[in-house]
Design an enzyme around this catalytic site. Sequence first.
Site, PDB file in Angstrom:
ATOM      1  CB  CYS A  76      -0.888   0.538   1.643  1.00  0.00           C
ATOM      2  SG  CYS A  76      -0.100  -0.366   2.820  1.00  0.00           S
ATOM      3  CB  CYS A  79       5.088  -0.013   1.862  1.00  0.00           C
ATOM      4  SG  CYS A  79       3.740  -0.810   1.707  1.00  0.00           S
ATOM      5  CG  ASP A 488       9.642 -22.669 -33.010  1.00  0.00           C
ATOM      6  OD1 ASP A 488      10.694 -23.691 -33.698  1.00  0.00           O
ATOM      7  OD2 ASP A 488       9.911 -22.980 -31.918  1.00  0.00           O
ATOM      8  CG  ASP A 680       9.081 -20.610 -28.446  1.00  0.00           C
ATOM      9  OD1 ASP A 680       9.576 -21.067 -29.563  1.00  0.00           O
ATOM     10  OD2 ASP A 680       8.952 -21.767 -26.950  1.00  0.00           O
ATOM     11  CG  ASP A 684      10.856 -19.369 -33.541  1.00  0.00           C
ATOM     12  OD1 ASP A 684      11.381 -19.779 -34.733  1.00  0.00           O
ATOM     13  OD2 ASP A 684      10.151 -19.679 -31.605  1.00  0.00           O
TER      14      ASP A 684
END
Length: 788
Positions: A76, A79, A488, A680, A684
């Site tokens: 919050c 902090c 892929d 990914d 690639d």
Amino acid sequence: MPPATTAPPLPTAPAPRAALGVARPPLARASVPALAEREAAALDDPHELAAFTRRSAGPDGRVLACSSLRLSGIDCAACARPIEEALAGEPGVTQARVQAASARAEVWWDPALTRPSALVDAVRRAGYDALPDTGAGSRELRRREARQGHWRLFVAGFCMMQVMMYATPAYVAGAGEIPADQLRLLQWASWLLTLPVLLFSAAPIFRGAWQALRGGLRHIAMDVPVATGLLVAFVASSGATFDPGGVFGHEVYFDSVTMFVFLLLLGRGLETRARHRAAEGLEAALARRPEQVERLDESGEARWVGPRELVPGDRVRVGSGQPIPADGVVLSGQGLADEALLSGESTPVPKGPGDAVSAGSLNLAAPLVVRVERVGADTRHQAIVDLMREAATTRPTAVRLADRVAGPFLWAVLLLAAGAAAVWSQVDPARAWWVAVSVLIVTCPCALALATPSVLLAASGALARRGVLLQHIDALERLALVDRAVFDKTGTLTDDRLVPAGCERLPAAPVDEAALQRLAAGLAGWSTHPASRALRALAQGRADDWHEVTEWPGDGLEARHADGRRFRLGRAAWVGGDAGPGEAPAAATAVTLVFGEPGRPWARFTLDEHLRPDADAALQRLRDDGLVPMLLSGDRSARVQAVAARLGIGETQGDARPQDKLARIAALQAEGHRVLMVGDGLNDGPVLARADVSLAFAHGAALTRLQADGVLLSSRLRDVADAVRLARRARRVIRQNLAWAAAYNAVCVPLALAGWLPPLAAGAGMAASSLLVVLNALRVGRLPARAD
């Protein structure tokens, strides 16, 4: 405060806290452990420090450093105070500012008295954690852009509501019901409220129009006719306000002007917010402490240094689980390199003395000593990044229809208005200006300007709710036109893991199949190899039954069981003996492990690549929509062909390097195909940049996600098919909106030219046309619910 002897020396070492008489701030939370030696060295490395620290002169002339830190553990706004107090209590810190909402901190400190690792330790003692904020500069630009956009939208919305309130009486009252002085007062109030909308809120529109005009009249963007329409409507309304009996008549259109500016800014604001959200998510995924490398000197003593300090000829030690920092050659050790992100190879590659290793690959086994041969821009990793950038600069881009027709549209409108004024000056001079204003207002391209962005925003919002985050919103236009879907293999069509496919008990085994599975799984628990992880999932084994475990890279595991016998788990040839018939795996994608005593195999386990559960259904949906799937992978051709056969994919290419993938995509585009690429790995990246539209998985390489047009946060392949269908639906709605805008002009322009459409009706028609376009766009986002 931990000792500073492990960090690179600074001009003056900081004095102990007690000597300076600085009290440690009270702790409100449990302290987080202090930085390890390697972490502290990474933070204090001068080569890495520049990524999150800038230098500036303080009030007294001292050179201060300002470091940007990302904070974690903030619950919050309260902090912020203990963190600021902890940082302020650190010797040499002159100022600390914490923003709880963004979880960021800026700390001004004296390099002669402290170092970044001490700042992080101070935050940790307060019960929180911190790490370098390497994206602080771009984040500040985004924050400034968003804040200015919010203010422009607020001013436009607030003024629009007031202007609409003042305009309502003129719409609902009958002729003569409102006294002339009161009507003039309402118009003056509307004029005053429209000024900030045009001067402040619509400033980006007019600035864009001016820049387009400066670039030449042959390439006019949509901002030019939009700005022209706004100015004409405002000038005509101002003339009617100042001189109701003059050439401008007595009708005003301030409500239409303010409403259109608000709607246009709202659309642009949502687009900006989506772009910023994508950038922030990717920065969060990329954020980490600077990696350190263990460099060996001539005597063999190790010292942690930053990767930028390496030069060819250096020797580095790469531990198990650590990335290889540079291209080089293994001098000693037996390891396994995970090169899936670089080459697409799905299984780790054994590495021993004399073998070449590449930056960006991961050592999965025993430590290696590597001689550095290429660093920085010369590495294979950087070569892939350069290919990616080159592909991005040559990527085909679609120009929106609205911008393509902006120039001809503007000239046609101006010629119509001028021609109408000339004709009416001969027929009825008193109505000449009135007719010209009606033509300009009715042809103000409000609906045309909103037709495409409103649909794209609605569609991108619908995709975001399904877990597909678009980083380039105009990718939807290109996605609707694709006819090839290139995938892929490793990590895309298949999970980046192996799964048990079978267990065969051999004649020499004295126990049943269940006991064999438990024994093998217990021994496999001592290894992090992907095949061992898959075997552990087969049964509940006891790892503590095994002693003197040794992992032989490229061969397998050897250990002594609690009963005293020695066993091996790994390659059939290494375990030895006769594994019996059928030793070769049934599928080209399968991996075989043999378990047993040396020379006496007990069992054979088959592991296979695991297809994503929705891969087959997703590909079938793409075929139903007219797309031809293709498999393009850096893995071995046999594995690629086997996966393609299981999924019914006809076009494949294996053993493809990044440049090979790039050439294949370019060849497809040269044949006239529109290509969608899904991947990914880092390998690639270049093809994702070159493809007409690209999607990357959230678990993939960070650079790959940065390069893609969209990120599949859901990791579901069926969302690729959903995205294609929604993009095509959005394209149909865009065409409907453009058709409506054209029909509206086709009907209303002749009426205005004939003098049958007064300016007030023209303004109302412009507003109604814009609203209809926006409401029609909202239909795109209404996707039917679907069970996951």
